[in-house]
Design an enzyme around this catalytic site. Structure first.
Site, PDB file in Angstrom:
ATOM      1  N   ILE A   1       0.912  -1.314  -0.286  1.00 48.49           N
ATOM      2  CA  ILE A   1      -0.114   0.101   0.103  1.00 48.49           C
ATOM      3  C   ILE A   1       0.862   1.181  -0.031  1.00 48.49           C
ATOM      4  CG2 ILE A   1      -1.675   1.376   1.394  1.00 48.49           C
ATOM      5  CD1 ILE A   1      -2.410  -1.740   2.281  1.00 48.49           C
ATOM      6  N   ASP A   2       2.145   1.388   0.884  1.00 42.03           N
ATOM      7  CA  ASP A   2       2.902   2.435   0.701  1.00 42.03           C
ATOM      8  C   ASP A   2       3.453   2.840  -0.725  1.00 42.03           C
ATOM      9  OD1 ASP A   2       3.705   4.377   2.328  1.00 42.03           O
ATOM     10  OD2 ASP A   2       5.492   3.058   3.102  1.00 42.03           O
TER      11      ASP A   2
END
Length: 662
Positions: free
Chosen positions: A402-403
């Site tokens: 997600i980062d």
């Protein structure tokens, strides 16, 4: 280690001689602005000159010598060692030893027992003698810390492979774990993806308990060679530690009575699980530890070293090797091209490089080609969510994170691409995937949603660092910032993220940094996200953050935070000034509207004054985090991309405000 800031060998150059050398009260804003502009231009030229022809950037990813030691142990176990590799690894390991005979896990850190044990054994494999002065110092220190018995489980597993430790004295995890359904406690999906990929092959190794002939004894590493593993009392039965210690004893008993057909079926199922997750480049998860243990597990199950799966796995490990001019060989635990490329793109764009510059377009093309559009393990928790996102590495299709996905979207938005429809389609897929990966509490973890079980960390087996992937402030902040820049600041999921972040602020005004060191990183991530989402600089949370950052600024104008801040409160916000951490603090202060403040002026002057003549910065300190305290990272590109981003935003202003919309 002698390396330039991009990982290439060479001696550090002299400090830049721009007007920014003045970091005291005599500095005036005009001088600082000129110095910042000159420093940014030099940095742009430096970074552009290091882009690969395919469009990506990648700096060395430096961790600690356990990677190198375990590589030699693997080669010894498989019988594929060669003298050139062994001596090159030994040269690197020796070069990392401290004067007291120990090895640390980060620059300037204290000696660490397990790293020192593994480094010592690796040097013994390379031919160093136990009575050599550097070896004698290491062995004496190891004994003083409790000997091998006090080392981590992973270290003792490696030693058990050669009979230097007893398998029955290690915690147990049976391969039948593979059959636990995803709703059952301690199923493999309760573990973070990095731990899951490591534990599954280790259940096979633990079940088979192999022992290769030891080439030498290690009696000198025991406090008592006649009783190397003295018994320790169990924790009270009513405590969680006591419960899991007794569970481990039951699992040991089960090892002796396990039905052979069931065990064989479980190991075969685990092997299929492993093989299904092998990446196109032969690795597993894009990280070295699961690859090492997967190769061992499959070899024990009868896979010949020339089998395509094994051959690809072994070949992939060679791609994690950095050869230095002095002949030393360093192993990277992982490689970070997607992360480095999106951060470099953001830095260059924010520093004024035109959006249609060929370097940015090449970077966007490469990132678009790395998009992952097939389900991975994340789909166990989100089975109906359509895929779309990016991983950290060259090859890791099972584990987009997600980062990276949030930062890639932010990077792509800064590029004027000749085919904008490709950008729009990729961002639409990735944005929806990111929204769908929100955890129940309103925040985001790195790889999975709702990976928050408290049980895995309590297992005696899991003493090697964080083994779950709960939401963190830094990842959540990057998602919120991305959503705001996508015009979704008022989306209900974005607002829940903002509320979660506000609730996570520490009493001192900082935020904890899960994937970077530490409160400086967390605060440097959250403040820009909150202001992008619409919080004014006058908001109480923003003012507390500004006050904290100003209170921990070093006398030289920079910021630094030692990794010991993860364990000791006295280190919070304290440490030698570094380029990357100074940049993180500046990004927060600039976002909070402090551009004309004294703290920003002094921080910018620090960056300009410590820049090298070639436009780079030197940074031996580790400012990246794998597992808080337990596994630390020096990303060699951090010292380039974050200072450039801060300088660019100081000179040109904040990149762009969030668009209205929901």
């Amino acid at each position: 280690m002698t390396a330039t800031t991009d990982g290439s060998p060479g001696a550090p150059g002299p400090r830049a001689t721009a007007a920014s050398e003045t970091t005291d009260d005599r500095t005036v804003p005009g001088d600082t602005h000129v110095a910042a502009g000159l420093a940014a231009q030099r940095s742009v030229e430096y970074l552009l000159g290091r882009q690969d022809a395919q469009g990506w950037w990648k700096g060395d990813l430096e961790t600690n010598v356990t990677m190198d030691a375990e590589d030699l142990l693997l080669r010894q176990f498989l019988g594929v060692q060669d003298e050139k590799t062994t001596q090159a690894a030994a040269l690197f390991i020796r070069g990392e030893q401290r004067d007291d005979g120990t090895w640390a896990t980060f620059h300037g850190g204290p000696g660490e027992l397990s790293a020192t044990v593994e480094a010592y054994v690796a040097l013994r494999l390379a031919g160093d003698r136990p009575d050599d002065p550097h070896m004698d110092r290491a062995a004496a220190w190891i004994r003083g810390q409790g000997g091998i018995a006090a080392s981590r489980v992973f270290t003792r597993i490696w030693l058990a492979l050669f009979g230097w430790w007893k398998w029955e004295d290690l915690p147990e995890l049976p391969p039948e774990l593979i059959y636990l359904p995803s709703w059952f406690p301690l199923n493999i999906y309760d573990f973070g993806c990095w731990a899951r990929q490591t534990i599954v092959p280790l259940t096979i190794v633990s079940a088979m308990r192999p022992v290769r002939p030891a080439p030498f004894p290690l009696d000198e590493l025991h406090t008592d060679r006649h009783n190397p593993n003295p018994p320790t009392p169990l924790a009270p039965a009513a405590s969680w530690d006591g419960v899991f210690q007794r569970l481990d004893k039951l699992l040991h008993r089960y090892h002796g009575i396990a039905l052979r057909p069931l065990r064989r079926a479980a190991m075969n199922s685990a092997a299929r699980w492993i093989i299904e997750r092998q990446e196109n480049d032969g690795c597993w998860g894009g990280i070295q530890p699961p690859a090492v243990y997967s190769v061992i597990a499959l070899h024990l199950l009868g896979y010949d070293l020339q089998h395509p799966v094994m051959r690809a796995g072994l070949d992939s490990l060679d791609r994690y090797t950095v050869w230095r001019d002095d002949g030393a060989r360093m192993i990277e635990a992982c490689q970070s091209p997607v992360w480095d490329t999106c951060l470099a793109t953001i830095a260059l764009a924010d520093a004024g490089v035109p959006a249609d510059h060929s370097a940015l377009v090449r970077a966007a093309d490469w990132m678009l080609g790395e998009e992952i559009v097939k389900p991975g393990d994340w789909a166990v928790r989100r089975p109906r969510l359509a895929p779309g996102g990016w991983a950290f590495e060259f090859h890791n299709d099972n584990y987009p994170d997600i980062d990276d996905t949030a930062e890639v979207i932010l990077a792509l938005r800064r590029v004027k691409h000749p085919d904008p429809s490709r950008i729009e389609a990729a961002i639409a897929r990735a944005g929806n995937w990111t929204l769908g990966m929100q955890s129940r509490n309103g925040a985001w973890g790195a790889f999975d949603a709702d990976n928050t079980s408290a049980f895995p960390n309590r297992l005696p087996f899991c003493d090697f660092g964080e083994v779950i992937d709960p939401p963190s402030a830094d990842v959540t902040a990057h998602v919120v910032e991305m959503l705001a820049h996508e015009g979704r600041a008022h989306h209900p999921r974005a607002r829940r993220g903002v509320e979660w972040l506000l609730g996570e602020q520490e009493p001192n005004g900082a935020w904890f940094g899960r994937w970077g060191v530490n409160y400086v990183y967390g605060t440097g991530s959250v403040v820009p996200a909150l202001t992008a989402a619409g919080l004014p600089g006058s908001h109480p949370a923003i003012r507390r953050a500004v006050g904290w950052l100003e209170s921990v600024q070093n006398d030289d104008g920079g910021w630094g935070e030692d990794l010991r801040s993860y364990r000791e409160e006295s280190w919070i916000g304290r440490g030698a000034s570094t380029a990357s951490q100074t940049a993180w603090a500046l990004l927060a202060l600039l976002a909070a509207g402090e551009r004309d403040g004294k703290a920003v002026e002094r921080g910018i002057a620090f960056l300009a004054g410590t820049q090298r003549e070639d436009g780079s910065w030197d940074e031996p300190h580790f400012t990246g985090t794998g597992f808080p305290w337990d596994f630390s990272i020096n990303y060699h590109l951090y010292r380039q991309v974050f200072p450039l981003t801060a300088l660019g935003r100081y000179v040109h202003g904040e990149p762009f405000a969030g668009r209205n919309g929901g």
